[in-house]
Design a protein around this motif. Structure first.
Motif, short mmCIF file in Angstrom:
data_model
loop_
_atom_site.label_atom_id
_atom_site.label_comp_id
_atom_site.label_asym_id
_atom_site.label_seq_id
_atom_site.Cartn_x
_atom_site.Cartn_y
_atom_site.Cartn_z
N ASN A 225 0.82 -1.20 0.00
CA ASN A 225 0.00 0.00 0.00
C ASN A 225 0.86 1.27 0.00
O ASN A 225 0.53 2.26 -0.67
N THR A 226 1.97 1.25 0.73
CA THR A 226 2.87 2.40 0.72
C THR A 226 3.48 2.61 -0.66
O THR A 226 3.59 3.75 -1.14
N PHE A 227 3.85 1.52 -1.30
CA PHE A 227 4.39 1.61 -2.66
C PHE A 227 3.34 2.18 -3.62
O PHE A 227 3.65 3.02 -4.48
N LEU A 231 3.74 5.75 -5.59
CA LEU A 231 3.62 5.79 -7.05
C LEU A 231 2.60 6.83 -7.49
O LEU A 231 2.82 7.58 -8.44
N THR A 232 1.48 6.86 -6.79
CA THR A 232 0.42 7.81 -7.14
C THR A 232 0.88 9.25 -6.95
O THR A 232 0.56 10.12 -7.77
N ASP A 233 1.65 9.51 -5.89
CA ASP A 233 2.08 10.88 -5.60
C ASP A 233 3.24 11.34 -6.47
O ASP A 233 3.32 12.51 -6.84
N CYS A 242 -1.80 2.21 -10.53
CA CYS A 242 -0.93 2.03 -9.35
C CYS A 242 -1.49 0.95 -8.43
O CYS A 242 -0.75 0.15 -7.86
N SER A 243 -2.79 0.92 -8.28
CA SER A 243 -3.41 -0.10 -7.45
C SER A 243 -3.21 -1.48 -8.06
O SER A 243 -3.00 -2.47 -7.35
#
Length: 244
Positions: A225-227, A231-233, A242-243
């Motif tokens: 989830n952190t990855f 990636l999204t930011d 990204c999900s």
């Protein structure tokens, strides 16, 4: 007479044992309901942080999710239909969130309230376990079980969505996403991993997962989830990709 006295003397201990057993069951159910409420509170508050909530939102989500899941568990313990538990959980969560946020804004007028908090307060209603098991059933060609679990999940989601929407209209909640708590990029990564770990373990407890599996899922979820969030930011990749 002696036989009657024997019958009475034998019936009294059994009545006493039955009372003790009922009292023990009641205490255990109360303890279990409290633990499940706390698990939902920590899980939803943790994911509220990852959704960009501020301090006020996280605290209000913690209170609302705990109260909502407690209402759901109590409703389920009364042997009512699970749909009733979903409805009561959704309504109580949204109501408590709206009230707690109103109190927080009256005490601290500088708080900027974002309505996304009410979404975070009902995350415990998402039937993730039936969704996943339905996919596993389909992969094993167990079509009947897969369809049953999938339909059940869709019904739960439909009821939760309708009543959350109704609560949002009544209380004027708007699901706008905030900017989160200001901190350095490195510190944000650390807190995102912690929040993801706590959130996954909390939801695992709600679904009665063994602690060993919950810890393993927490570790995997914190990394994945952190990855995804980073990636999204940091990239131009869409949130959906990204999900994936």
């Amino acid at each position: 007479c002696s036989s009657d006295l024997t019958t009475i003397s034998q019936s009294r201990p059994s009545s006493s044992n039955g009372t003790v057993r009922t009292s023990s069951n009641s205490i255990f159910e109360s303890f279990l309901a409290t633990m499940l409420a706390l698990a939902a509170a920590f899980a939803c508050a943790a994911f509220m942080f990852n959704l960009g909530g501020g301090f006020a939102e996280i605290i209000c989500v913690f209170i609302a999710a705990g109260c909502g899941n407690l209402a759901r568990v109590i409703s389920n313990n009364t042997k009512k239909a699970s749909i009733i538990g979903v409805v009561s959980g959704a309504l109580v969560s949204c109501l408590v969130y709206a009230l707690s946020m109103s109190i927080a804004r009256s005490l601290f007028p500088e708080i900027i309230s974002y309505g996304s908090g009410y979404i975070g307060s009902v995350l415990f209603l998402v039937p993730g376990f039936p969704f996943i098991t339905s996919i596993l059933d389909f992969s094993k060609l167990d079509m009947r079980s897969g369809i049953e679990r999938l339909v059940y999940s869709l019904i739960i989601m439909a009821f939760a969505t309708v009543f959350c929407w109704a609560a949002a209209v009544i209380f004027g909640l708007d699901p706008a996403v905030g900017n989160g708590i200001e901190m350095s990029s490195a510190l944000r990564v650390v807190f995102r991993m912690i929040a993801s770990f706590v959130g996954v373990i909390g939801f695992s407890m709600i679904f009665n997962s063994p602690m060993k599996m919950a810890l393993l899922a927490g570790v995997l979820g914190s990394v994945a989830n952190t990855f995804r969030l980073e990636l999204t930011d940091r990239t131009n990749i869409s949130a959906v990709m990204c999900s994936f």
